[in-house]
Design a protein around this motif. Structure first.
Motif, mmCIF file in Angstrom:
data_model
loop_
_atom_site.group_PDB
_atom_site.id
_atom_site.type_symbol
_atom_site.label_atom_id
_atom_site.label_comp_id
_atom_site.label_asym_id
_atom_site.label_seq_id
_atom_site.Cartn_x
_atom_site.Cartn_y
_atom_site.Cartn_z
ATOM 1 N N HIS A 21 37.158 -6.467 -26.063
ATOM 2 C CA HIS A 21 37.875 -6.890 -27.268
ATOM 3 C C HIS A 21 37.069 -6.389 -28.462
ATOM 4 N N PRO A 22 37.723 -6.004 -29.560
ATOM 5 C CA PRO A 22 36.977 -5.494 -30.714
ATOM 6 C C PRO A 22 35.894 -6.443 -31.226
ATOM 7 N N GLU A 23 36.042 -7.750 -31.005
ATOM 8 C CA GLU A 23 35.045 -8.697 -31.485
ATOM 9 C C GLU A 23 33.882 -8.871 -30.521
ATOM 10 N N VAL A 24 33.979 -8.275 -29.321
ATOM 11 C CA VAL A 24 32.923 -8.452 -28.320
ATOM 12 C C VAL A 24 32.396 -7.103 -27.844
ATOM 13 N N ALA A 25 33.253 -6.321 -27.207
ATOM 14 C CA ALA A 25 32.884 -5.005 -26.685
ATOM 15 C C ALA A 25 34.041 -4.060 -26.951
ATOM 16 N N PRO A 26 33.804 -2.952 -27.641
ATOM 17 C CA PRO A 26 34.903 -2.065 -28.031
ATOM 18 C C PRO A 26 35.435 -1.253 -26.868
ATOM 19 N N SER A 27 36.661 -0.811 -27.025
ATOM 20 C CA SER A 27 37.310 0.104 -26.090
ATOM 21 C C SER A 27 38.253 0.970 -26.915
ATOM 22 N N CYS A 28 38.971 1.869 -26.240
ATOM 23 C CA CYS A 28 39.973 2.656 -26.942
ATOM 24 C C CYS A 28 41.256 1.857 -27.108
ATOM 25 N N LEU A 29 41.858 1.432 -25.990
ATOM 26 C CA LEU A 29 43.129 0.695 -26.044
ATOM 27 C C LEU A 29 43.160 -0.544 -25.157
ATOM 28 N N LEU A 30 42.192 -0.704 -24.270
ATOM 29 C CA LEU A 30 42.208 -1.810 -23.312
ATOM 30 C C LEU A 30 41.689 -3.100 -23.928
ATOM 31 N N LEU A 31 42.377 -4.189 -23.625
ATOM 32 C CA LEU A 31 41.892 -5.547 -23.886
ATOM 33 C C LEU A 31 41.803 -6.269 -22.550
ATOM 34 N N MET A 32 40.766 -7.108 -22.370
ATOM 35 C CA MET A 32 40.613 -7.790 -21.085
ATOM 36 C C MET A 32 39.826 -9.081 -21.280
ATOM 37 N N GLY A 33 40.255 -10.131 -20.591
ATOM 38 C CA GLY A 33 39.566 -11.410 -20.667
ATOM 39 C C GLY A 33 40.000 -12.330 -19.546
ATOM 40 N N ILE A 34 39.464 -13.542 -19.570
ATOM 41 C CA ILE A 34 39.726 -14.534 -18.518
ATOM 42 C C ILE A 34 40.105 -15.858 -19.165
ATOM 43 N N THR A 35 41.167 -16.467 -18.667
ATOM 44 C CA THR A 35 41.631 -17.767 -19.157
ATOM 45 C C THR A 35 41.567 -18.800 -18.036
ATOM 46 N N ASP A 36 41.117 -20.012 -18.381
ATOM 47 C CA ASP A 36 41.043 -21.125 -17.428
ATOM 48 C C ASP A 36 41.707 -22.350 -18.021
ATOM 49 N N PRO A 37 42.762 -22.879 -17.394
ATOM 50 C CA PRO A 37 43.271 -24.184 -17.819
ATOM 51 C C PRO A 37 42.202 -25.256 -17.637
ATOM 52 N N ALA A 38 42.161 -26.212 -18.553
ATOM 53 C CA ALA A 38 41.209 -27.313 -18.447
ATOM 54 C C ALA A 38 41.605 -28.243 -17.302
ATOM 55 N N PRO A 39 40.657 -29.010 -16.742
ATOM 56 C CA PRO A 39 41.010 -29.969 -15.686
ATOM 57 C C PRO A 39 42.150 -30.888 -16.136
#
Length: 278
Positions: free
Chosen positions: A168-186
């Motif tokens: 992500h531009p705010e963490v690690a740059p790339s050309c066009l890819l965005l990637m992350g992980i989502t977890d619902p809370a208990p």
């Protein structure tokens, strides 16, 4: 490396699709076979999704025969998330150690990628998203602790969740890819609430950390004409730009999200009110 194909469909074709048709066009199953590596080439902005579970022997790839270039990364970039035990990835001889939920960004120009597990008894489980790239950006390991975490939703509405941004531009740059992980809370089951459209980007969801008997009900389609698919651990859902995307699980789960398209503006979305869904 075996390469499946997913051609997808337009919103006007969904009405005539059976459950099997929906799954054949918008899902990828069986990517995480022990001791194997596999990919699916999607015709959703030409994203490739892949999975690898190395055991005693490392697994490798890098040739470009399936993508029509000299090497796989001649005109591509990739994010690799480790969803299993400790492992490592070598990119042209440079080794990166990945713990659970670490992500490696591989930039354009790589030639040989080797994936291994520290232990065959607790193997790494590598999930990959690759998209076309028009810039040379250095490889980078993004550890779980380096991701940017947002807490979203409300426990009272069963949709509280943490969203970790990696590529992500705010963490690690790339050309066009965005990637992350989502977890619902208990105690929460819903993800991506409220549902929305992003007409300038497609998205892929890889659901993981589901118990054997649990499933996620993933909803897709135009807001006024929705469909659903029942998703198990390790299944990947492909979400075209014209479709909503949201899901609810019967038990705890997480998902890796990957996006590509015209921009990297995460908030370039059109929310859809729940009351508008049909």
């Amino acid at each position: 490396m075996p390469m499946q194909q997913r051609y997808g469909a337009g919103p006007d074709q969904v009405d005539d699709m059976t459950t099997a048709d929906l799954r054949a066009n918008f899902m990828v199953e069986g990517l995480f076979a022990p001791g194997r590596i596999g990919f699916a080439y999607t015709h959703f902005d030409r994203m490739i999704v892949g999975g690898a579970v190395p055991l005693e022997q490392a697994l490798e790839f890098g040739g470009g025969e399936d993508v029509g270039t000299e090497f796989f990364f001649t005109a591509r970039e990739m994010g690799v998330a480790n969803l299993g035990g400790a492992g490592w990835i070598e990119v042209d001889g440079e080794r990166f150690a990945l713990a659970n939920r670490d992500v490696l960004y591989i930039g354009r120009g790589a030639r040989r990628v080797v994936l291994g597990s520290d232990s065959a008894d607790a193997p790494a489980r590598f999930y990959m998203n690759s998209v076309p790239a028009g810039a040379d950006i250095p490889h980078r390991l993004i550890r779980k602790s380096e991701s940017k975490v947002l807490v979203l939703g409300e426990a009272e509405r069963s949709n509280q969740r943490s969203l970790a941004m990696y590529i992500h531009p705010e963490v690690a740059p790339s050309c066009l890819l965005l990637m992350g992980i989502t977890d619902p809370a208990p105690g929460s089951v819903w993800n991506t609430m409220p549902p929305h459209l992003h007409e300038r980007r497609m998205e892929a969801y890889c659901y993981f950390d589901l118990a054997e008997g649990d499933r996620v009900m993933h909803f897709m389609g135009r807001p006024d004409n929705t469909r659903h698919m029942v998703v198990a651990d390790g299944d990947v859902v492909l979400s075209p730009a014209w479709s909503i995307h949201m899901g609810a699980g019967t038990g705890p789960y997480g998902f890796v999200w990957g996006m590509t398209g015209e921009n990297q503006a995460y908030n370039d979305v059109s929310p859809v009110a729940i009351s508008e869904l049909r």
